[in-house]
Scaffold this motif. Structure first.
Motif, PDB file in Angstrom:
ATOM      1  N   ILE A   1      54.184  -5.938 -11.545  1.00 48.64           N
ATOM      2  CA  ILE A   1      55.530  -5.682 -11.013  1.00 48.64           C
ATOM      3  C   ILE A   1      55.534  -4.533  -9.994  1.00 48.64           C
TER       4      ILE A   1
ATOM      5  N   ARG B   1      56.467  -4.991  -6.000  1.00 43.30           N
ATOM      6  CA  ARG B   1      57.537  -4.176  -5.395  1.00 43.30           C
ATOM      7  C   ARG B   1      57.000  -3.345  -4.241  1.00 43.30           C
TER       8      ARG B   1
ATOM      9  N   GLU C   1      58.241  -3.609  -0.444  1.00 43.84           N
ATOM     10  CA  GLU C   1      58.770  -2.432   0.259  1.00 43.84           C
ATOM     11  C   GLU C   1      58.081  -2.254   1.606  1.00 43.84           C
TER      12      GLU C   1
ATOM     13  N   VAL D   1      60.493  -9.917  -9.913  1.00 45.06           N
ATOM     14  CA  VAL D   1      60.573  -9.587  -8.482  1.00 45.06           C
ATOM     15  C   VAL D   1      60.921 -10.875  -7.732  1.00 45.06           C
TER      16      VAL D   1
ATOM     17  N   TRP E   1      50.831   3.168  -5.573  1.00 40.87           N
ATOM     18  CA  TRP E   1      51.686   2.160  -4.921  1.00 40.87           C
ATOM     19  C   TRP E   1      52.147   2.585  -3.531  1.00 40.87           C
TER      20      TRP E   1
ATOM     21  N   THR F   1      52.010   0.312  -0.222  1.00 40.40           N
ATOM     22  CA  THR F   1      53.178   0.078   0.653  1.00 40.40           C
ATOM     23  C   THR F   1      52.828   0.376   2.113  1.00 40.40           C
TER      24      THR F   1
END
Ligand code: ELE
Length: 217
Positions: free
Chosen positions: A35, A39, A43, A69, A202, A206
Motif C-alpha cells: 500500500i 501510494r 504521488e 489504492v 517512499w 516518489t
C-alpha cells in the motif's frame, strides 16, 4: 462489435498502458510494502503498475493495492501458466503480462475478459501473436534482444504492433525507446530499488516516479 475476451487486447489495454510512460515492474517481498508503495508511485504521477508473481507475497500485495489504492491500475506480471492467468484475473488484476506466450496461456487469455500483454522478442514471435489478435506486445528482454535497433527493424515491415519494451530499460535509455513510433510505454524495475523498498524510503520512490512520469513519448 465489443470484444469480450482478452484476445483483441488493443483497445482496453492501450488505454491502461497510456496512463503512464513507464509501467513500474514491482517485485514485492513484504506484503506490508504494497500500500505505501502504490501510494508513493501514485504521488509521483505513476498510475499503473505490474506486480510480478515472483514472490510469495505477490498475490496478497496485489489484493491489498486493489482494495486500498483504487486509483492505481494494478496488472499482474510473470504470468507463466493458465492457472496463474485465471487466479490473477479472479483477484481483480486489470491486465496480465507474460515474458512470452504459450498455447495454454493464450487459451486462458482467450477465455478471459482481462486483457493480456504477451511477450515477444523476434519477428516470428511477433507475427504469431499478431495472427492471434495481439497488436500490443511486451518486447522482452528488450536490451538483450537487440534494444532500439531491433525494435526499429521489426517496425519497418510490421507496422501493426506496438510494444512495451521491458528488460534493461533505465532512466538513461527510456527516452530513446519512448521516441519510437512503435513503443506505447516502457516497463522497468528501476523505480523500486530493493534497498529503498527495504528501508521503506517512499519519498525516494516518489521522486523516481515523478522523474519517470515526466518522460515524454
Ligand atoms: O517478470 C516478468 O514478467 C518479466 O518479464 C521480467 C521483468 O519485466 C523484467 O525483469 C524487468 O526488467 P528490469 O527492469 O531490467 O529489471
Amino acid at each position: 462489435m465489443t470484444s469480450t475476451t482478452a484476445l483483441d487486447n488493443t483497445n482496453a489495454l492501450a488505454d491502461l498502458l497510456a496512463i503512464s510512460p513507464v509501467v513500474p515492474v514491482l517485485t514485492i517481498e513484504d506484503v506490508s510494502h504494497a500500500i505505501p508503495l502504490a501510494r508513493a508511485l501514485l504521488e509521483g504521477g505513476i498510475g499503473v503498475v505490474e506486480v510480478t508473481l515472483r514472490t510469495e507475497a505477490a498475490m496478497a500485495a496485489m489484493a491489498a493495492m486493489i482494495a486500498e489504492v483504487p486509483d492505481m491500475v494494478v496488472g499482474a506480471g510473470t504470468v507463466l501458466t493458465a492457472a496463474q492467468y485465471r487466479a490473477v484475473a479472479d483477484l481483480g488484476a486489470r491486465f496480465v503480462v507474460s515474458p512470452g506466450s504459450s498455447p495454454s496461456v493464450l487459451e486462458a487469455a482467450a477465455a478471459s475478459r482481462t486483457p493480456f500483454l504477451p511477450g515477444a522478442a523476434t519477428p516470428t514471435e511477433v507475427l504469431h501473436l499478431l495472427e492471434a489478435g495481439y497488436r500490443l506486445q511486451k518486447f522482452f528482454p528488450a536490451e538483450p534482444a537487440g534494444g532500439i535497433p531491433m525494435l526499429k527493424s521489426i517496425g519497418a515491415p510490421i507496422t501493426d504492433v506496438r510494444f512495451c519494451p521491458t528488460g534493461g530499460i533505465t532512466p538513461a535509455n527510456a527516452p530513446a525507446y519512448l521516441a519510437l513510433a512503435n513503443v506505447i510505454c516502457v516497463g522497468g524495475s528501476w523505480l523500486t530499488p530493493s534497498d529503498a523498498m527495504r528501508r521503506g524510503d517512499w519519498p525516494h520512490i516518489t521522486k523516481l516516479a515523478a522523474d519517470a512520469s515526466a518522460l515524454k513519448r
